[in-house]
Design a protein around this motif. Structure first.
Motif, short mmCIF file in Angstrom:
data_model
loop_
_atom_site.label_atom_id
_atom_site.label_comp_id
_atom_site.label_asym_id
_atom_site.label_seq_id
_atom_site.Cartn_x
_atom_site.Cartn_y
_atom_site.Cartn_z
N ARG A 421 32.16 58.50 40.57
CA ARG A 421 31.17 58.27 39.51
C ARG A 421 29.94 57.51 39.95
NH1 ARG A 421 34.32 57.18 33.80
NH2 ARG A 421 35.66 59.03 33.85
N GLY A 422 29.85 57.18 41.20
CA GLY A 422 28.64 56.52 41.68
C GLY A 422 28.41 55.17 41.00
N LEU A 423 27.18 54.94 40.61
CA LEU A 423 26.80 53.64 40.05
C LEU A 423 27.37 53.37 38.66
CD1 LEU A 423 23.06 53.63 41.20
CD2 LEU A 423 24.76 51.90 41.83
N ILE A 424 27.87 54.40 37.98
CA ILE A 424 28.44 54.15 36.65
C ILE A 424 29.95 53.91 36.72
CG2 ILE A 424 26.66 55.48 35.47
CD1 ILE A 424 28.87 57.64 35.00
N SER A 425 30.53 53.90 37.91
CA SER A 425 31.96 53.65 38.02
C SER A 425 32.29 52.21 37.65
CB SER A 425 32.46 53.95 39.43
OG SER A 425 31.87 53.07 40.37
N LEU A 426 33.50 52.00 37.20
CA LEU A 426 33.95 50.65 36.88
C LEU A 426 34.17 49.85 38.16
CD1 LEU A 426 36.54 51.40 34.05
CD2 LEU A 426 34.23 50.46 33.77
N PHE A 427 33.87 48.56 38.11
CA PHE A 427 34.10 47.67 39.24
C PHE A 427 35.44 46.99 39.04
CE2 PHE A 427 33.66 43.54 41.42
CZ PHE A 427 33.35 43.99 42.69
N ARG A 428 36.34 47.18 40.00
CA ARG A 428 37.71 46.67 39.85
C ARG A 428 38.01 45.65 40.94
NH1 ARG A 428 38.11 52.19 38.47
NH2 ARG A 428 39.08 52.55 36.43
N LEU A 429 38.67 44.57 40.55
CA LEU A 429 39.09 43.54 41.49
C LEU A 429 40.60 43.56 41.65
CD1 LEU A 429 36.90 40.49 40.43
CD2 LEU A 429 36.56 42.01 42.38
N ALA A 430 41.05 43.44 42.88
CA ALA A 430 42.49 43.32 43.11
C ALA A 430 42.98 41.98 42.57
CB ALA A 430 42.79 43.42 44.60
N PRO A 431 44.17 41.92 42.01
CA PRO A 431 44.70 40.64 41.49
C PRO A 431 44.74 39.55 42.56
CG PRO A 431 46.06 42.49 40.77
CD PRO A 431 45.10 43.04 41.77
N SER A 432 44.88 39.96 43.82
CA SER A 432 44.99 38.96 44.90
C SER A 432 43.66 38.35 45.30
CB SER A 432 45.64 39.62 46.12
OG SER A 432 44.85 40.73 46.55
N LEU A 433 42.55 38.94 44.84
CA LEU A 433 41.23 38.43 45.24
C LEU A 433 40.78 37.36 44.24
CD1 LEU A 433 38.85 38.69 47.22
CD2 LEU A 433 37.83 40.33 45.62
N THR A 434 40.69 36.13 44.70
CA THR A 434 40.33 35.02 43.83
C THR A 434 38.96 34.46 44.20
OG1 THR A 434 41.33 33.32 45.22
CG2 THR A 434 42.76 34.42 43.60
N ARG A 435 38.34 33.88 43.23
CA ARG A 435 37.06 33.23 43.45
C ARG A 435 37.19 32.09 44.45
NH1 ARG A 435 32.66 33.61 40.25
NH2 ARG A 435 33.96 34.76 38.78
N GLU A 436 38.28 31.38 44.38
CA GLU A 436 38.51 30.25 45.28
C GLU A 436 38.60 30.72 46.73
OE1 GLU A 436 39.12 29.39 41.29
OE2 GLU A 436 40.27 30.87 42.50
N HIS A 437 39.26 31.86 46.93
CA HIS A 437 39.40 32.39 48.29
C HIS A 437 38.03 32.71 48.89
CE1 HIS A 437 40.70 34.86 51.66
NE2 HIS A 437 39.95 35.85 51.20
N LEU A 438 37.18 33.39 48.12
CA LEU A 438 35.86 33.76 48.63
C LEU A 438 34.96 32.54 48.77
CD1 LEU A 438 35.13 37.08 46.68
CD2 LEU A 438 35.97 36.81 49.02
N ALA A 439 35.06 31.62 47.85
CA ALA A 439 34.15 30.46 47.84
C ALA A 439 34.38 29.55 49.04
CB ALA A 439 34.31 29.68 46.54
N GLN A 440 35.58 29.56 49.60
CA GLN A 440 35.81 28.69 50.75
C GLN A 440 34.99 29.13 51.97
OE1 GLN A 440 39.83 28.84 52.35
NE2 GLN A 440 40.05 31.00 51.79
N GLN A 448 28.17 36.02 43.51
CA GLN A 448 27.49 37.30 43.34
C GLN A 448 28.43 38.49 43.47
OE1 GLN A 448 24.82 37.11 42.05
NE2 GLN A 448 23.64 35.37 42.79
N TYR A 449 29.44 38.40 44.30
CA TYR A 449 30.35 39.54 44.48
C TYR A 449 31.23 39.74 43.25
CZ TYR A 449 32.90 42.99 47.28
OH TYR A 449 33.44 44.17 47.77
N LEU A 450 31.62 38.64 42.62
CA LEU A 450 32.50 38.72 41.45
C LEU A 450 31.75 38.60 40.14
CD1 LEU A 450 35.38 36.37 42.70
CD2 LEU A 450 35.14 38.83 43.03
N GLY A 451 30.56 38.00 40.20
CA GLY A 451 29.86 37.66 38.99
C GLY A 451 30.29 36.29 38.50
N PRO A 452 29.44 35.61 37.72
CA PRO A 452 29.83 34.30 37.17
C PRO A 452 31.10 34.43 36.32
CG PRO A 452 27.49 34.74 36.81
CD PRO A 452 28.09 36.02 37.30
N GLN A 453 31.81 33.33 36.18
CA GLN A 453 33.06 33.37 35.43
C GLN A 453 32.85 33.83 33.99
OE1 GLN A 453 34.78 29.45 36.06
NE2 GLN A 453 36.14 30.27 37.64
#
Length: 558
Positions: A421-440, A448-453
């Motif tokens: 679906r290109g740019l209209i596809s839904l953005f999905r996050l894996a349950p294992s991907l946390t903001r804390e993990h990326l922020a470290q 920016q990758y996840l969007g603000p809470q």
């Protein structure tokens, strides 16, 4: 690619034509005048209200006017060309087909392709050393880097090829198969592969891209055409390996660590790149569903945007997160073995057909994910985006930080969605991907990758907007942000396009052509439109289908 030890492949676009040549002459070269080179200021225009459209992120959208210069003026203003932080070359695969979109038989093309290449060598030699009225004059800087006359070479995979010898920044000379058949495709038919030299400047790359493109147009016999699309819209069905892509080679990293970490940065944004470059929505002269337009937006929810990526599963990565290209931090043999083990390949030769590959024979990162684009302008815009990602990596490493890892599960899931679906596809996050993990690793990346809470990303269009927020400082620092080549990429998600609301890419452009013909009682076959626009958008590398005034939010302007 060929097996020669110094062979380097990059892809290009083409330019030229008598009209554009006269514009170049008028720009001052022949009259002895030089374009001033003063900074061409960007101006901010009227506000654009995006508040009611939840797909748009950011605030205070404004019209952004980038002063227009002709390609001739830009090309001649060498002292103000835009330097790339890394060398960059692109391989561009083109459809060769007849008036009905039929492929010429492979056995017939064995002879014809040799004659086409011979003609290309003759014309390229004239371009470089005599000049031709139907091509732009070669800037002295570019000519100085060509260290031998164009020549023909027999290649086991590609057959007869035109080679250009080109000087790299370190003084090393490389031979590039600039004009030949694609050696990776079956002999049943032919794909034409145009390969730019590894370039140090944006304008240098655009020059080679458009020149090679126009060279292809000039050398093909009158019964054959070049067509810039990732799938031949007239093909009855997908044929294994017979699809067209744009491949980038990025080189001259400061270390192996910088190179593999830049690979990891690009890997994080593979779905975003697919969403921006999908360009194969039609096969057998029709899309996969009804094309719907809602509020001037080409939604077409069930129309697959990249039939190439959906079908070509043997020469790219796959959507299985267990075997998706992994995150790495070194380039030693242990890491290479780990990489091959994850993707289940026995050797680097077998394993090189991936979305992104950091272990090429030429010490480059190869990016193979993009569909072939209709316009050179958009191809160069994607180059700028990839360069900014690599430059962002360099800055993170200089601060003592690793590139964050978005995780194979999240990347592969969104990869699948954007193919469909290109740019209209839904953005999905894996349950294992946390903001804390990326922020470290990088708090800004996490934001920016996840969007603000309180404002999580829902659609890929929003994810791409936030990718640009993340890279905005690098785009500005490198002089890319207001480049005419980046403009159509930004328009895809920020607007405005004269005939449709974002999200819009060249896939939606193809769908809009199809719908326009259908609505007007015409045969909806868009083959001849693509043949025509392939030439229109190669003669001038600033030209592209996404016409209109760029609009940007404050978050991208300040």
């Amino acid at each position: 690619m060929g097996k020669d030890k110094k062979k380097k492949k990059k892809k290009g676009k083409s330019k030229g034509g008598s009209d554009t040549f006269s514009t170049f002459m008028d720009s001052g070269k022949v009259k002895g005048k030089k374009v001033s080179g003063a900074s061409y200021g960007v101006s901010i225009g009227n506000p654009v209200d995006r508040s009611a459209d939840k797909l748009f992120l950011g605030t205070d959208y404004r019209e952004v006017y980038i002063p227009e210069r002709t390609w001739g003026e830009i090309l001649w203003d060498v002292e103000h060309w835009t330097r790339l932080p890394f060398t960059h070359g692109i391989e561009m695969e083109l459809i060769i087909a007849d008036d009905q979109g039929n492929y010429p038989p492979g056995d017939e093309m064995v002879y014809r392709m040799r004659e086409i290449v011979k003609d290309a060598i003759r014309i390229m030699d004239q371009i470089l050393y005599e000049g031709r009225d139907d091509f732009y004059p070669v800037p002295d800087y570019i000519r100085s880097k060509v260290t031998a006359r164009p020549y023909g070479r027999e290649d086991l995979e590609k057959g007869y090829a035109m080679d250009i010898r080109y000087r790299l920044p370190d003084g090393v000379e490389v031979d590039i198969d600039t004009f030949a058949r694609d050696g990776n495709v079956t002999a049943v038919t032919y794909i034409l592969e145009l390969v730019t030299p590894p370039c140090e400047y944006v304008e240098e790359l655009a020059y080679w891209a458009s020149t090679l493109f126009l060279l292809a147009k000039s050398t093909l016999p009158t019964d054959l055409h070049i067509i810039a699309s990732a799938i031949n819209p007239a093909a009855k069905e997908y044929m294994r390996g017979l699809s067209q892509a744009d491949h980038s080679h990025i080189g001259f990293f400061q270390s192996d660590v910088e190179k593999v970490q830049a690979y990891c940065m690009i890997r994080n944004f593979i779905p975003h790149i697919i969403a921006l470059t999908c360009n194969s929505p039609i096969i057998n002269n029709k899309p996969t569903d009804v094309v719907k337009v809602v509020n001037n937006r080409i939604t077409a929810p069930q129309c697959v945007r990249s039939l190439r990526l959906k079908s070509n599963t043997t020469m790219l990565s796959n959507n299985d997160p267990r075997h998706f290209i992994p995150y790495i931090t070194s380039a030693d043999q242990e890491t290479i073995n780990y990489f091959l083990g994850v993707i289940q390949k026995a050797s680097l030769e077998d394993g090189r057909f991936q979305d992104v590959f950091p272990f090429t024979d030429w010490n480059t990162i190869e990016v193979r994910i993009s569909d072939a684009q209709i316009s050179i302008c958009r191809r160069i815009g994607i180059v700028l985006l990839l360069q900014a990602m690599c430059y962002k990596t360099r800055k993170l490493l200089q601060k003592g930080r690793w590139v964050p890892d978005a995780g194979s599960e999240t990347i592969a899931s969104n990869r699948k969605g954007t193919i469909e679906r290109g740019l209209i596809s839904l953005f999905r996050l894996a349950p294992s991907l946390t903001r804390e993990h990326l922020a470290q690793y990088d708090p800004e990346f996490a934001e920016q990758y996840l969007g603000p809470q309180n404002q999580p990303i829902r659609y890929m269009m929003q994810a791409v907007q936030r990718m640009f927020f993340y890279l905005k400082d690098e785009l500005r620092e490198l002089g890319f942000l207001y480049s005419p080549f980046l403009k159509p990429i930004l328009q895809s998600v920020f607007g405005s396009v004269s005939y449709a609301e974002p999200p819009i890419t060249e896939a939606e452009y193809q769908l809009s052509l199809y719908k326009y013909k259908l609505d007007n009682g015409e045969n909806p076959n868009i083959l001849w439109d693509l043949i025509y626009f392939t030439i229109q958008y190669c003669q001038d590398p600033l030209n592209n289908p996404l016409t209109g005034v760029l609009t940007l939010p404050r978050e991208m302007r300040e």
